[in-house]
Design an enzyme around this catalytic site. Structure first.
Site, PDB file in Angstrom:
ATOM      1  N   ASP A  43      -1.227  -0.279  -8.734  1.00  0.00           N
ATOM      2  CA  ASP A  43       0.049  -0.813  -9.205  1.00  0.00           C
ATOM      3  C   ASP A  43      -0.133  -1.507 -10.548  1.00  0.00           C
ATOM      4  O   ASP A  43       0.842  -1.815 -11.235  1.00  0.00           O
ATOM      5  CB  ASP A  43       0.683  -1.742  -8.169  1.00  0.00           C
ATOM      6  N   ASP A  82      -1.827   2.483  -4.451  1.00  0.00           N
ATOM      7  CA  ASP A  82      -1.366   1.158  -4.036  1.00  0.00           C
ATOM      8  C   ASP A  82       0.045   1.201  -3.466  1.00  0.00           C
ATOM      9  O   ASP A  82       0.938   1.835  -4.060  1.00  0.00           O
ATOM     10  CB  ASP A  82      -1.350   0.202  -5.228  1.00  0.00           C
ATOM     11  N   LYS A 111      -3.617   1.682  -0.352  1.00  0.00           N
ATOM     12  CA  LYS A 111      -4.232   0.351  -0.381  1.00  0.00           C
ATOM     13  C   LYS A 111      -3.131  -0.693  -0.357  1.00  0.00           C
ATOM     14  O   LYS A 111      -2.083  -0.513  -0.983  1.00  0.00           O
ATOM     15  CB  LYS A 111      -5.094   0.164  -1.633  1.00  0.00           C
ATOM     16  N   GLU A 180     -11.845  -8.755  -5.063  1.00  0.00           N
ATOM     17  CA  GLU A 180     -11.528  -8.999  -6.475  1.00  0.00           C
ATOM     18  C   GLU A 180     -11.694 -10.460  -6.862  1.00  0.00           C
ATOM     19  O   GLU A 180     -11.157 -11.360  -6.219  1.00  0.00           O
ATOM     20  CB  GLU A 180     -10.096  -8.546  -6.790  1.00  0.00           C
TER      21      GLU A 180
END
EC number: 2.1.2.11
Length: 265
Positions: A43, A82, A111, A180
């Site tokens: 995204d 995403d 995801k 992340e």
């Protein structure tokens, strides 16, 4: 890597998994000719490709458009897409419609970000035959809750919570998890406590794999240079130099030359 089985095998054999983002057909074709294991249609494309402020502005229509383009170009790669902001937090029906839209656009898996409130959703998606990748740490769709793009897991309590999240995502059926912007030692601990692979971005070298935004690693984005990004080429300079050379040759009438012209028959 053609399926989730490749992720499982890589975890067992300890072969590092390489991933990059991609949002368009032209770059997807180039990636298709490389050794990259997996592509994420992120995204983040809303920002990188479309110039939106952050990923909360990326829509399902955006994701379908980008996923179709990448799938058309990267025909030999495993593609994860995403689920965009709020597409999986309204109802189970709207969630599954979004999942179906991305799979029918060419994704092989989806995801989603975070664990709280998502576990039953993940189980349902997996039970429906769609592989799911998790994502914890600095989850960009939560930027307004975090107060910006900030490293997560820097306290003992926060680190413990990340490990708990990772285990819950694994139990829910995720085949892999993106970590992340978390401390490297925390990412290492999470990786060692899971039977599914971890993919790091700003999470050190002890994850099971790495992912970078393609435009970042190619040096195309001069406005965004986080610590975890390595620029493998200065793409911005290469492209601007090439364009300026074209402009100069056009103005000097040295382009086109005879080799670029058609003969009269």
């Amino acid at each position: 890597m053609k399926s989730v089985l490749g992720f499982k095998k890589a975890k067992v054999t300890q072969e590092k998994i390489s991933m990059v983002t991609c949002y368009d057909y032209t770059l997807a074709k180039i990636i298709n000719s490389t050794d990259i294991d997996c592509i994420l249609v992120g995204d983040s494309g809303g920002m990188v490709l479309l110039g939106k402020k952050n990923t909360t502005y990326t829509t399902l229509d955006d994701m379908q458009f980008m996923t179709q383009a990448v799938a058309n170009g990267a025909t030999d790669k495993f593609i994860v897409a995403d689920l965009p902001f709020m597409s999986y937090r309204q109802s189970l029906e709207t969630t599954m419609q979004a999942v179906m839209a991305l799979i029918q656009s060419g994704a092989h898996a989806i995801k989603l970000e975070g664990s709280s409130g998502n576990l039953d959703i993940i189980k349902h998606i997996v039970d429906s035959g769609v592989p799911v990748m998790g994502h914890i740490g600095m989850t960009p769709q939560f930027i307004n809750s975090f107060g910006g793009f900030k490293v997560q897991g820097r306290t003992e309590e926060a680190a413990k919570h990340l490990l708990e999240e990772a285990k819950l995502l694994e139990q829910a059926g995720c085949f892999g998890i993106v970590l992340e912007c978390i401390p490297a030692n925390i990412a290492k601990d999470i990786t060692q406590n899971l039977d599914i692979p971890t993919i790091g971005i700003g999470a050190g070298s002890n994850t099971d794999g790495q992912i970078l935004v393609l435009q970042d690693m190619l040096g195309m984005n001069t406005d965004f240079q986080p610590k975890f990004v390595k620029k493998y080429i200065d793409g911005s300079k290469l492209f601007s130099d090439a364009i300026n050379t074209y402009v100069k040759e056009t103005k000097a009438n040295t382009f086109p030359t005879k080799e670029h012209c058609y003969d009269y028959c």
